[in-house]
Design an enzyme around this catalytic site. Structure first.
Site, short mmCIF file in Angstrom:
data_model
loop_
_atom_site.label_atom_id
_atom_site.label_comp_id
_atom_site.label_asym_id
_atom_site.label_seq_id
_atom_site.Cartn_x
_atom_site.Cartn_y
_atom_site.Cartn_z
N ARG A 137 0.86 -1.17 0.00
CA ARG A 137 0.00 0.00 0.00
C ARG A 137 0.91 1.23 0.00
O ARG A 137 2.06 1.17 0.41
CB ARG A 137 -0.90 0.02 1.24
CG ARG A 137 -1.81 -1.20 1.38
CD ARG A 137 -2.59 -1.14 2.69
NE ARG A 137 -3.50 -2.28 2.83
CZ ARG A 137 -3.17 -3.43 3.41
NH1 ARG A 137 -1.95 -3.60 3.91
NH2 ARG A 137 -4.06 -4.41 3.51
N LYS A 162 -1.94 -2.37 7.89
CA LYS A 162 -3.35 -2.07 8.16
C LYS A 162 -3.86 -2.87 9.35
O LYS A 162 -4.64 -2.37 10.16
CB LYS A 162 -4.18 -2.37 6.92
CG LYS A 162 -5.59 -1.84 6.96
CD LYS A 162 -6.27 -2.08 5.63
CE LYS A 162 -7.70 -1.54 5.64
NZ LYS A 162 -8.37 -1.75 4.33
N HIS A 268 -3.08 2.44 -5.40
CA HIS A 268 -3.55 1.11 -4.97
C HIS A 268 -3.74 0.18 -6.16
O HIS A 268 -3.72 -1.04 -6.00
CB HIS A 268 -4.85 1.25 -4.18
CG HIS A 268 -5.01 0.21 -3.11
ND1 HIS A 268 -4.18 0.16 -2.01
CD2 HIS A 268 -5.88 -0.83 -2.98
CE1 HIS A 268 -4.55 -0.86 -1.24
NE2 HIS A 268 -5.56 -1.48 -1.82
N ARG A 271 -0.90 -2.18 -6.47
CA ARG A 271 -1.00 -3.33 -5.56
C ARG A 271 -1.96 -4.37 -6.13
O ARG A 271 -1.69 -5.58 -6.09
CB ARG A 271 -1.46 -2.85 -4.19
CG ARG A 271 -1.74 -3.95 -3.16
CD ARG A 271 -2.03 -3.28 -1.83
NE ARG A 271 -2.80 -4.12 -0.92
CZ ARG A 271 -2.27 -4.95 -0.02
NH1 ARG A 271 -0.96 -5.07 0.07
NH2 ARG A 271 -3.04 -5.65 0.79
N HIS A 294 -3.53 -10.07 3.77
CA HIS A 294 -4.97 -10.21 4.00
C HIS A 294 -5.23 -11.23 5.11
O HIS A 294 -4.64 -12.31 5.10
CB HIS A 294 -5.68 -10.67 2.72
CG HIS A 294 -5.74 -9.64 1.66
ND1 HIS A 294 -5.96 -9.92 0.33
CD2 HIS A 294 -5.60 -8.28 1.71
CE1 HIS A 294 -5.95 -8.81 -0.38
NE2 HIS A 294 -5.74 -7.81 0.44
N TYR A 303 -9.29 -11.14 -6.75
CA TYR A 303 -8.39 -11.00 -7.89
C TYR A 303 -8.49 -12.16 -8.88
O TYR A 303 -7.95 -12.08 -9.98
CB TYR A 303 -6.94 -10.90 -7.41
CG TYR A 303 -6.71 -9.69 -6.54
CD1 TYR A 303 -6.78 -8.40 -7.06
CD2 TYR A 303 -6.44 -9.83 -5.18
CE1 TYR A 303 -6.58 -7.29 -6.27
CE2 TYR A 303 -6.23 -8.72 -4.38
CZ TYR A 303 -6.31 -7.46 -4.92
OH TYR A 303 -6.12 -6.36 -4.13
#
Length: 320
Positions: A137, A162, A268, A271, A294, A303
């Site tokens: 990020r 995050k 982003h 990414r 994640h 994705y």
């Protein structure tokens, strides 16, 4: 609101004690201030669940914020009442919640990615190359410290993420020479700052109290420091913060225009493209999930849409 300074001092103390990132702290403070303004500067302690319902509903109806934004505001208020006021936050709120939308992320092809990166220049290009080459990020890339780059193992240790969990991601071989040259310049800046009596950098997790001299050590400096020094609002020391995000964002926007890419591209997007291209190369979904950081593989599964040819792999009858 005479109690505001004391309230925000207490908030800052709780953020530091719980090792919240600077970005989270800034966002939470913003929403708490918005909450107070919405209720005509009434001290939050004098407000309750109904006031929170009204504020969250206002964000959904009048501000038309995204669900994630409304949730962030809600989390800020939970933090305030639970951690600062030590009150029960088991609220049964009847606020109108912002609509959650599931979207397909914008992804650049490999050719489009290279075309955009080739139109970028300077430090902004190096940052963008790391975002795409390592799946970071923007904030993660800008928060990198010297010690986070492991040239021997060809990897980057991503901290203050995050979810506040560290992870390891590849350091592209093609960037090693560029990064080495860049760090030589940064080190000269740092040595100059030290000679002038500066050179202190903001440390995470209140490490400056545990290690008083660490903030001037080379390993703790930002990989992408700002060109100018500034005074840290918390410590009062003058040093270099990292490069401002807008420097990269503006450079990328111009590069997309020059490359004639007809897509809505942000930092982003790089990414997203990193994850998609890894899946196209045959890497398994769990590996990509780990590299992206994640918590749930369902987040990474979005994705996989690009692995199907056309809509769900169906051949259009018009092509027949």
């Amino acid at each position: 609101m005479s109690t505001s300074p004391k309230l925000f001092d207490r908030l800052h103390e709780e953020f530091r004690r719980r090792h919240y990132s600077y970005e989270t702290e800034k966002s939470y403070i913003h929403w708490i201030k918005e909450f107070i303004r919405f209720h005509n500067m009434t001290p939050p302690r004098d407000l309750g669940a109904e006031a929170i319902e009204a504020f969250l509903t206002h964000l959904a109806i009048h501000k038309r914020v995204a669900a994630s934004t409304q949730n962030q505001a809600f989390s800020a208020l939970i933090f305030l009442y639970r951690e600062v006021y030590h009150l029960d936050t088991d609220w049964n709120l009847d606020a109108l919640r912002a609509r959650t939308t599931r979207y397909v992320p914008t992804v650049l092809s490999r050719e489009e990615t290279i075309a955009v990166l080739n139109q970028m220049s300077g430090v902004a290009r190096l940052v963008a190359q790391i975002l795409y080459g390592s799946g970071l990020r923007l904030r993660e890339g800008l928060n990198l410290r010297i010690k986070d780059l492991d040239f021997a193992q060809h990897q980057i240790i991503v901290r203050d993420t995050k979810g506040r969990e560290s992870r390891v991601t590849p350091l592209p071989d093609v960037l090693i020479d560029s990064l080495t040259q860049h760090l030589q310049i940064v080190k000269r800046w740092h040595e100059m700052d030290l000679k002038l009596g500066f050179g202190a950098v903001m440390l995470p997790y209140a490490l400056d109290r545990k290690y008083p001299n660490a903030n001037r050590q080379w390993i703790w400096q930002f990989v992408f420091p700002a060109k100018s020094r500034r005074r840290d609002s918390h410590s009062g020391q003058i040093g270099r913060y990292h490069l401002h995000p807008s420097n990269v964002q503006k450079n990328l926007k111009q590069a997309v225009f020059l490359a004639n890419i007809q897509k809505r591209v942000s930092c982003h997007t790089l990414r997203h493209s990193f994850a998609t291209h890894l899946l196209q190369d045959g890497y398994d979904i769990r590996t990509v999930q780990e590299l992206l950081g994640h918590k749930d593989v369902k987040t990474t599964m979005i994705y996989t849409h690009v692995l199907n040819r056309g809509g769900r792999g169906v051949r259009s009858p018009l092509d027949g």
